[in-house]
Design an enzyme around this catalytic site. Structure first.
Site, PDB file in Angstrom:
ATOM      1  N   THR A  29      -4.013  36.757 -35.139  1.00  8.33           N
ATOM      2  CA  THR A  29      -4.430  36.949 -33.747  1.00  8.33           C
ATOM      3  C   THR A  29      -3.258  36.786 -32.783  1.00  8.33           C
ATOM      4  OG1 THR A  29      -5.172  34.680 -33.827  1.00  8.33           O
ATOM      5  CG2 THR A  29      -6.859  36.346 -33.966  1.00  8.33           C
ATOM      6  N   THR A  30      -2.438  35.772 -33.044  1.00 10.07           N
ATOM      7  CA  THR A  30      -1.299  35.552 -32.158  1.00 10.07           C
ATOM      8  C   THR A  30      -0.367  36.764 -32.221  1.00 10.07           C
ATOM      9  OG1 THR A  30      -1.486  33.246 -32.785  1.00 10.07           O
ATOM     10  CG2 THR A  30       0.440  33.850 -31.510  1.00 10.07           C
TER      11      THR A  30
ATOM     12  N   ASP B 285      -4.501  28.129 -33.183  1.00 11.95           N
ATOM     13  CA  ASP B 285      -5.182  29.366 -33.524  1.00 11.95           C
ATOM     14  C   ASP B 285      -5.259  30.297 -32.317  1.00 11.95           C
ATOM     15  OD1 ASP B 285      -6.628  30.848 -35.492  1.00 11.95           O
ATOM     16  OD2 ASP B 285      -8.376  30.545 -34.226  1.00 11.95           O
TER      17      ASP B 285
ATOM     18  N   ASP C 127      -9.259  30.862 -41.338  1.00 11.06           N
ATOM     19  CA  ASP C 127      -8.162  31.818 -41.514  1.00 11.06           C
ATOM     20  C   ASP C 127      -7.834  31.992 -43.001  1.00 11.06           C
ATOM     21  OD1 ASP C 127      -8.122  31.646 -38.786  1.00 11.06           O
ATOM     22  OD2 ASP C 127      -5.940  31.715 -38.608  1.00 11.06           O
TER      23      ASP C 127
HETATM   24  N1  LIG Z   1       7.298  29.841 -44.262  1.00 13.83           N
HETATM   25  C1  LIG Z   1       7.392  30.853 -43.428  1.00 13.83           C
HETATM   26  N2  LIG Z   1       8.583  31.394 -43.124  1.00 13.83           N
HETATM   27  C2  LIG Z   1       8.696  32.420 -42.262  1.00 13.83           C
HETATM   28  N3  LIG Z   1       7.658  32.979 -41.627  1.00 13.83           N
HETATM   29  C3  LIG Z   1       6.451  32.510 -41.880  1.00 13.83           C
HETATM   30  C4  LIG Z   1       6.235  31.421 -42.791  1.00 13.83           C
HETATM   31  N4  LIG Z   1       4.916  31.165 -42.829  1.00 13.83           N
HETATM   32  C5  LIG Z   1       4.320  32.039 -41.999  1.00 13.83           C
HETATM   33  N5  LIG Z   1       5.233  32.857 -41.439  1.00 13.83           N
HETATM   34  C6  LIG Z   1       4.989  33.947 -40.471  1.00 13.83           C
HETATM   35  O1  LIG Z   1       4.308  33.440 -39.352  1.00 13.83           O
HETATM   36  C7  LIG Z   1       3.494  34.458 -38.770  1.00 13.83           C
HETATM   37  C8  LIG Z   1       2.090  33.977 -38.573  1.00 13.83           C
HETATM   38  O2  LIG Z   1       2.066  32.934 -37.669  1.00 13.83           O
HETATM   39  P1  LIG Z   1       0.709  32.339 -37.097  1.00 13.83           P
HETATM   40  O3  LIG Z   1      -0.209  32.046 -38.211  1.00 13.83           O
HETATM   41  O4  LIG Z   1       1.079  31.244 -36.175  1.00 13.83           O
HETATM   42  O5  LIG Z   1       0.172  33.502 -36.207  1.00 13.83           O
HETATM   43  P2  LIG Z   1      -0.957  34.553 -36.453  1.00 13.83           P
HETATM   44  O6  LIG Z   1      -1.313  34.601 -37.896  1.00 13.83           O
HETATM   45  O7  LIG Z   1      -0.499  35.805 -35.814  1.00 13.83           O
HETATM   46  O8  LIG Z   1      -2.141  34.019 -35.565  1.00 13.83           O
HETATM   47  P3  LIG Z   1      -3.346  33.004 -35.914  1.00 13.83           P
HETATM   48  O9  LIG Z   1      -3.002  32.357 -37.222  1.00 13.83           O
HETATM   49  O10 LIG Z   1      -3.332  32.072 -34.773  1.00 13.83           O
HETATM   50  O11 LIG Z   1      -4.548  33.851 -35.996  1.00 13.83           O
HETATM   51  C9  LIG Z   1       3.538  35.627 -39.739  1.00 13.83           C
HETATM   52  O12 LIG Z   1       4.382  36.618 -39.248  1.00 13.83           O
HETATM   53  C10 LIG Z   1       4.074  34.999 -41.010  1.00 13.83           C
HETATM   54  O13 LIG Z   1       4.742  35.936 -41.811  1.00 13.83           O
HETATM   55 MG   LIG Z   2      -1.960  32.910 -39.010  1.00 15.70          MG
END
Ligand SMILES: Nc1ncnc2c1ncn2[C@@H]1O[C@H](COP(=O)(O)OP(=O)(O)OP(=O)(O)O)[C@@H](O)[C@H]1O
Ligand SMILES: [Mg+2]
Length: 554
Positions: free
Chosen positions: A97-98, A64, A393
């Site tokens: 967030t990331t 996260d 989340d």
């Molecule tokens: N199955 C999938 N195929 C391709 N991309 C995906 C898939 N699942 C999620 N994503 C992408 O991954 C990204 C989100 O990644 P992640 O949840 O690690 O980061 P975040 O949401 O920015 O941060 P956090 O969840 O730590 O608050 C998004 O751009 C999302 O569209």
């Molecule tokens: Mg996320």
């Protein structure tokens, strides 16, 4: 500057650190980039996790972004701003967030190249602002409407947000619970949906496995039945919610009663007993068979209640009481006298459950509860803690979709579309700001690039294919299939995200990048507890740095 034997004028206290102009900007950008680089590897479904060890030896394993940023004990002021970005993103929308931190880092890194080309920071800031406004416009055009009744899509959004988390083998279960819980607490007023996820209580209990995590359509409170004489299970519960003591009121001042005979003593005690009996009958008369009390309950009253087959719990916290009221539909009363059958809350079952060494009270199956509880189970504290963060989340993304009714495709699709449209827009902006808008477009592409990189794909190949696909207007939902590396329609892959998350990413990342770019003077004052940001070596004072202040003695 200080030639000809002039005595240097000391303006700032000795030991004050200062960096100005380009030097200050370079320092700040560098620090922010390092922070962004740290979280980059956790982005996306194939992102890795971080193990954070605190000075007390506590360990947290997480993916996260918000948690990583919070736990990092960042010293540099510019880096701290990125921590703020993550916090803001987390508080506003709960996810992304990331992405926000990576984008902010990337915006700064692109700005650095423009600064090297002697583009003034103000021009970059203006360009970034314009690009960010345009990006919001483009995003709203990409939005796909969803209905609250479309449970399948809500589930897909929750699963996408859980995809990158450590709990992936229980993600269907968690997604289903998140959707059910948010739907339960959402309300419609003036044609607008609102969902307050604070009404979803999360209880963590060590033991069993994540699959045993349960959504209770009611409340779970960390208390036990007040007396062993009472039943541990009550079916068809009618619940009195009291904010009053079931005790004899003590006087505020010292009172003395002279008792001269055993008879007097007896009648004194009898009177006390009578009063307590009166209180408990007032409760049982209404048909209540469960009493949840925020204050204390006298032992004698417990005895009477127990004899009447009532299950009572004392010292319930006020925040739990509020949720109990919303869950059971009962009214919290501060006087027993006001208790009526109508004011009682209802639940199918109230029971005391022993989990490990702890006892919990479950108030189950309330009719249309407006507050619910999720009890997270898991083999170790690390697993449970990460599950809680992931659930947060998921709850947030569902809340966002329920409230806005809009989603976008994920997997880098919106970012690729943004980059394409922003490049077109840049030509219209013209002038030097055009360079900044183009830089913004490039920075946004860092998201699909990082997704590909983290999935072990060749980022350049993927980017070329993604760009090519997006040239065709009909392919705006195409993103990266992280397992095959192919560019496919993300709506078919069911990779969906709330529009609000993407909007907030652009907003918070641009704000932070612009704030950092606007700084051209970092003065770290000694003795205030703030540590000076590291000064770059090889830039001796007095050599006349870019800012023209290099020769100033301090
Ligand atoms: N199955 C999938 N195929 C391709 N991309 C995906 C898939 N699942 C999620 N994503 C992408 O991954 C990204 C989100 O990644 P992640 O949840 O690690 O980061 P975040 O949401 O920015 O941060 P956090 O969840 O730590 O608050 C998004 O751009 C999302 O569209
Ligand atoms: Mg996320």
């Amino acid at each position: 500057m200080s030639q000809g034997g002039t005595v240097p004028v000391l303006v700032l206290r000795e030991g004050t650190g200062r960096s100005t102009g380009r030097e200050a900007q370079k320092n700040n950008i560098m620090a922010a980039k390092i922070v962004a680089e740290t979280v980059k590897s956790t982005l996306g479904p194939c992102g890795m996790d971080k193990m954070l060890v605190t000075s007390f030896g506590d360990v947290a394993i997480t993916n996260d972004g918000a948690t990583i940023m919070k736990e990092l004990d960042v010293q540099h002021p510019a880096a701290k701003m990125l921590v703020e970005v993550a916090k803001a993103q987390d508080a506003e929308v709960g996810d992304g967030t990331t992405t926000a931190v990576v984008l902010a880092g990337e915006l700064l890194s692109k700005a650095e190249s423009l600064l090297d080309k002697n583009v003034h920071p103000t021009i970059i800031i203006e360009g970034y602002k314009k690009a960010s406004e345009k990006a919001q416009e483009i995003l709203s055009k990409l939005a796909i409407p969803v209905k609250l009744t479309d449970e399948k899509t809500l589930l897909d959004v929750a699963i996408t947000s859980l995809a990158s988390k450590g709990i992936s083998n229980a993600k269907e279960l968690f997604a289903k619970m998140a959707v059910d819980a948010v739907k339960q607490v959402s309300e419609e007023s003036d044609g607008k949906m609102t969902a307050d996820i604070d009404l979803i209580k999360v209880v963590k209990k060590h033991g069993k496995s994540l699959e045993e995590t349960e959504l209770v359509k009611g409340m779970v409170i960390d208390k036990e039945v007040a007396s062993s004489q009472m039943p541990k299970v009550v079916d068809g519960a009618k619940i009195a919610l009291l904010n009053a003591k079931i005790e004899i009121e003590k006087t505020e001042f010292d009172a003395k009663i002279n008792i001269e005979s055993p008879d007097q003593m007896k009648s004194f005690l009898d009177e006390e007993e009578r009063m307590l009996k009166e209180m408990t009958t007032a409760i049982t008369k209404t048909g209540a068979n469960v009493v949840l009390c925020e204050k204390g309950i006298d032992d004698m009253a417990l005895h009477f209640l127990g004899k009447a087959g009532v299950l009572a719990v004392k010292s319930v916290s006020s925040s739990d009481m509020e949720k109990l009221s919303r869950a059971t539909g009962g009214k919290i009363l501060s006087s027993i006298k006001d208790l009526t059958a109508d004011s009682l809350g209802k639940a199918k079952k109230v029971e005391e459950v022993k989990i490990g060494n702890d006892k919990l009270i479950y108030i189950r199956d309330c009719k249309n509860p407006k507050a619910v509880t999720i009890v997270i189970r898991g083999g170790s504290d690390h697993v449970i803690d990460e599950a809680e963060r992931s659930l947060h989340d998921a709850l947030c993304v569902i809340r966002n979709v329920v409230e806005d009714g809009k989603i976008v495709a994920g997997g880098g699709a919106p970012e690729a579309e943004l980059a394409k449209e922003l490049r077109k827009y840049a030509n219209k902006v013209g002038g030097r700001e055009q360079l900044a808008v183009e830089a913004f477009a490039e920075a946004v592409e860092a998201i699909p690039l990082t997704l590909a990189e983290n999935a072990g794909l060749d980022p350049i190949d993927v980017m070329v294919a993604l760009r090519a696909k997006h040239e065709d207007a009909g392919n705006k939902f195409f993103g990266i299939d992280v397992t095959t590396g192919k560019i496919v329609n993300m709506c078919d892959m069911l990779v969906l995200e709330p529009l609000r998350v993407k909007q907030q990413v652009i907003k918070s990342a641009t704000e932070a990048a612009n704030m950092i770019l606007k700084i051209d003077d970092v003065i770290s004052i000694k003795g205030t507890g703030g540590k000076a940001p590291p000064m770059p070596s090889g830039m001796p004072g007095g050599m006349g740095g870019m800012g023209g202040m290099g020769g100033m003695p301090y």
